[in-house]
Write a protein that holds these residues in place. Structure first.
Motif, PDB file in Angstrom:
ATOM      1  N   PRO A 125       1.171 -14.032  -6.609  1.00  0.00           N
ATOM      2  CA  PRO A 125       2.097 -15.073  -6.291  1.00  0.00           C
ATOM      3  C   PRO A 125       2.147 -16.000  -7.677  1.00  0.00           C
ATOM      4  O   PRO A 125       2.963 -16.765  -7.587  1.00  0.00           O
ATOM      5  CB  PRO A 125       1.364 -15.645  -4.942  1.00  0.00           C
ATOM      6  CG  PRO A 125      -0.092 -15.660  -5.257  1.00  0.00           C
ATOM      7  CD  PRO A 125      -0.211 -14.243  -5.755  1.00  0.00           C
ATOM      8  N   SER A 126       1.150 -15.725  -8.459  1.00  0.00           N
ATOM      9  CA  SER A 126       1.242 -16.693  -9.552  1.00  0.00           C
ATOM     10  C   SER A 126       1.987 -16.167 -10.812  1.00  0.00           C
ATOM     11  O   SER A 126       2.169 -16.590 -11.683  1.00  0.00           O
ATOM     12  CB  SER A 126      -0.327 -16.969 -10.051  1.00  0.00           C
ATOM     13  OG  SER A 126      -0.841 -16.019 -10.321  1.00  0.00           O
ATOM     14  N   ILE A 127       2.180 -14.784 -10.694  1.00  0.00           N
ATOM     15  CA  ILE A 127       3.133 -14.160 -11.742  1.00  0.00           C
ATOM     16  C   ILE A 127       4.546 -14.064 -11.129  1.00  0.00           C
ATOM     17  O   ILE A 127       4.682 -13.122 -10.014  1.00  0.00           O
ATOM     18  CB  ILE A 127       2.444 -12.851 -11.953  1.00  0.00           C
ATOM     19  CG1 ILE A 127       0.796 -13.011 -12.461  1.00  0.00           C
ATOM     20  CG2 ILE A 127       3.133 -12.171 -13.193  1.00  0.00           C
ATOM     21  CD1 ILE A 127       0.038 -11.704 -12.699  1.00  0.00           C
ATOM     22  N   GLU A 128       5.390 -14.362 -11.955  1.00  0.00           N
ATOM     23  CA  GLU A 128       6.863 -14.400 -11.505  1.00  0.00           C
ATOM     24  C   GLU A 128       7.131 -12.812 -11.458  1.00  0.00           C
ATOM     25  O   GLU A 128       6.934 -11.850 -12.239  1.00  0.00           O
ATOM     26  CB  GLU A 128       7.850 -14.798 -12.443  1.00  0.00           C
ATOM     27  CG  GLU A 128       9.262 -15.080 -12.227  1.00  0.00           C
ATOM     28  CD  GLU A 128      10.280 -15.668 -12.915  1.00  0.00           C
ATOM     29  OE1 GLU A 128      11.420 -15.516 -12.810  1.00  0.00           O
ATOM     30  OE2 GLU A 128       9.678 -16.253 -14.169  1.00  0.00           O
ATOM     31  N   GLY A 129       7.885 -12.479 -10.210  1.00  0.00           N
ATOM     32  CA  GLY A 129       8.259 -11.032  -9.958  1.00  0.00           C
ATOM     33  C   GLY A 129       7.247 -10.082  -9.410  1.00  0.00           C
ATOM     34  O   GLY A 129       7.612  -8.977  -9.246  1.00  0.00           O
ATOM     35  N   GLU A 130       5.929 -10.579  -9.350  1.00  0.00           N
ATOM     36  CA  GLU A 130       4.818  -9.709  -8.954  1.00  0.00           C
ATOM     37  C   GLU A 130       4.365  -9.902  -7.615  1.00  0.00           C
ATOM     38  O   GLU A 130       3.181  -9.370  -7.325  1.00  0.00           O
ATOM     39  CB  GLU A 130       3.675  -9.851 -10.001  1.00  0.00           C
ATOM     40  CG  GLU A 130       4.181  -9.333 -11.329  1.00  0.00           C
ATOM     41  CD  GLU A 130       4.549  -7.783 -11.429  1.00  0.00           C
ATOM     42  OE1 GLU A 130       4.131  -7.087 -10.690  1.00  0.00           O
ATOM     43  OE2 GLU A 130       5.259  -7.508 -12.299  1.00  0.00           O
ATOM     44  N   GLY A 131       4.910 -10.845  -6.790  1.00  0.00           N
ATOM     45  CA  GLY A 131       4.432 -11.141  -5.541  1.00  0.00           C
ATOM     46  C   GLY A 131       5.686 -11.240  -4.597  1.00  0.00           C
ATOM     47  O   GLY A 131       6.631 -11.243  -4.819  1.00  0.00           O
ATOM     48  N   LEU A 132       5.248 -11.060  -2.983  1.00  0.00           N
ATOM     49  CA  LEU A 132       6.209 -11.105  -2.100  1.00  0.00           C
ATOM     50  C   LEU A 132       5.458 -12.045  -0.919  1.00  0.00           C
ATOM     51  O   LEU A 132       4.392 -11.531  -0.488  1.00  0.00           O
ATOM     52  CB  LEU A 132       6.548  -9.790  -1.643  1.00  0.00           C
ATOM     53  CG  LEU A 132       7.618  -9.710  -0.489  1.00  0.00           C
ATOM     54  CD1 LEU A 132       8.645 -10.609  -0.985  1.00  0.00           C
ATOM     55  CD2 LEU A 132       7.749  -8.699   0.014  1.00  0.00           C
ATOM     56  N   LYS A 133       6.006 -12.990  -0.565  1.00  0.00           N
ATOM     57  CA  LYS A 133       5.415 -13.794   0.708  1.00  0.00           C
ATOM     58  C   LYS A 133       6.209 -13.003   1.873  1.00  0.00           C
ATOM     59  O   LYS A 133       7.226 -13.018   1.989  1.00  0.00           O
ATOM     60  CB  LYS A 133       5.956 -15.365   0.461  1.00  0.00           C
ATOM     61  CG  LYS A 133       5.177 -16.311   1.568  1.00  0.00           C
ATOM     62  CD  LYS A 133       5.515 -17.811   1.445  1.00  0.00           C
ATOM     63  CE  LYS A 133       4.701 -18.440   2.292  1.00  0.00           C
ATOM     64  NZ  LYS A 133       4.916 -19.942   2.112  1.00  0.00           N
ATOM     65  N   VAL A 134       5.100 -12.666   2.813  1.00  0.00           N
ATOM     66  CA  VAL A 134       5.440 -12.205   4.116  1.00  0.00           C
ATOM     67  C   VAL A 134       4.790 -12.899   5.287  1.00  0.00           C
ATOM     68  O   VAL A 134       3.988 -13.543   5.149  1.00  0.00           O
ATOM     69  CB  VAL A 134       4.831 -10.680   4.075  1.00  0.00           C
ATOM     70  CG1 VAL A 134       5.058 -10.119   5.532  1.00  0.00           C
ATOM     71  CG2 VAL A 134       5.391  -9.997   2.873  1.00  0.00           C
ATOM     72  N   ASN A 135       5.608 -13.008   6.303  1.00  0.00           N
ATOM     73  CA  ASN A 135       5.189 -13.586   7.356  1.00  0.00           C
ATOM     74  C   ASN A 135       4.751 -12.639   8.436  1.00  0.00           C
ATOM     75  O   ASN A 135       5.660 -11.193   8.362  1.00  0.00           O
ATOM     76  CB  ASN A 135       6.419 -14.472   8.363  1.00  0.00           C
ATOM     77  CG  ASN A 135       6.498 -15.926   7.761  1.00  0.00           C
ATOM     78  OD1 ASN A 135       5.521 -16.301   7.053  1.00  0.00           O
ATOM     79  ND2 ASN A 135       7.699 -16.227   7.820  1.00  0.00           N
TER      80      ASN A 135
END
Length: 214
Positions: A125-135
């Motif tokens: 989540p701290s690197i732009e474009g390298e994370g995805l938040k999921v529910n």
């Protein structure tokens, strides 16, 4: 692949961070994409293209027989969830079977009675474009002792759904999803199926999208 499926199960069962009991289930938009169905052992049960009409509650799924994956079943399904019927289509032989649909559960939309389970970040989540938040949403499966865990983006696009059933366990994974219906004709009953009588459902049989992969 078995390790990946096992990891997904572990994440669903243990992720409890960022829990918020004020979450309400969202509903997916229209979608076109590809769906892969895995067993817990890592076998590819089916792979194919899908088209989903979120307002009309219609779904078409066609196994891709030219796929390099070794799939164990071939299907062409047209589901009308609001009407409670579906068609098993054989385009090659210009034939179909029309059946009643007892269960409307499927991996492309969050059920209204689903419970918010957890939120987590895949990747970084701290690197732009390298994370995805999921529910993650969870619930029980009507008519069985099974449960499901559905991972959905913040924009309500399903990523994967894990079904723990009485007899087996499945992972439905979506890829190359686009939020549009590219070919509306796929959601209409083929001409050779029009007027097809509804088949009788044997006693004790529960027809559903999920059961087609059993």
């Amino acid at each position: 692949m078995y390790a990946a499926v096992t990891l997904f199960v572990f994440m669903c069962l243990t992720a409890t961070t960022h829990a918020d009991h004020h979450h309400q289930p969202c509903h997916s938009p229209n979608m076109t994409g590809f769906m892969t169905v895995w067993t817990l052992k890592g076998d590819v049960r089916a792979f194919g293209a899908f088209t989903y009409d979120s307002m009309g509650k219609k779904l078409r799924f066609r196994s891709n027989e030219s796929s390099p994956m070794n799939t164990s079943i071939g299907l062409d399904l047209l589901m009308f969830f609001d009407e409670g019927v579906f068609y098993e289509i054989d385009s090659k032989n210009q034939s179909c079977e029309k059946k009643s649909l007892q269960c409307s559960l499927h991996p492309l939309d969050i059920p209204d009675d689903a419970a918010f389970h957890a939120a987590y970040n895949t990747g970084s989540p701290s690197i732009e474009g390298e994370g995805l938040k999921v529910n993650v949403w969870s619930g029980s499966m009507a008519g069985s002792k099974g449960h499901y865990f559905m991972s959905v983006t913040m924009g309500c696009l399903p990523i994967s759904t894990f079904y723990i059933c009485d007899s087996t366990t499945f992972l439905f994974s979506l890829s190359d999803v686009e939020t549009e219906i590219k070919d509306p004709d796929l959601l209409t009953v083929p001409s050779f199926c029009v007027g097809q009588p509804l088949e009788e459902t044997p006693e004790g049989t529960v027809n559903s999208f999920l059961n087609e992969f059993m």
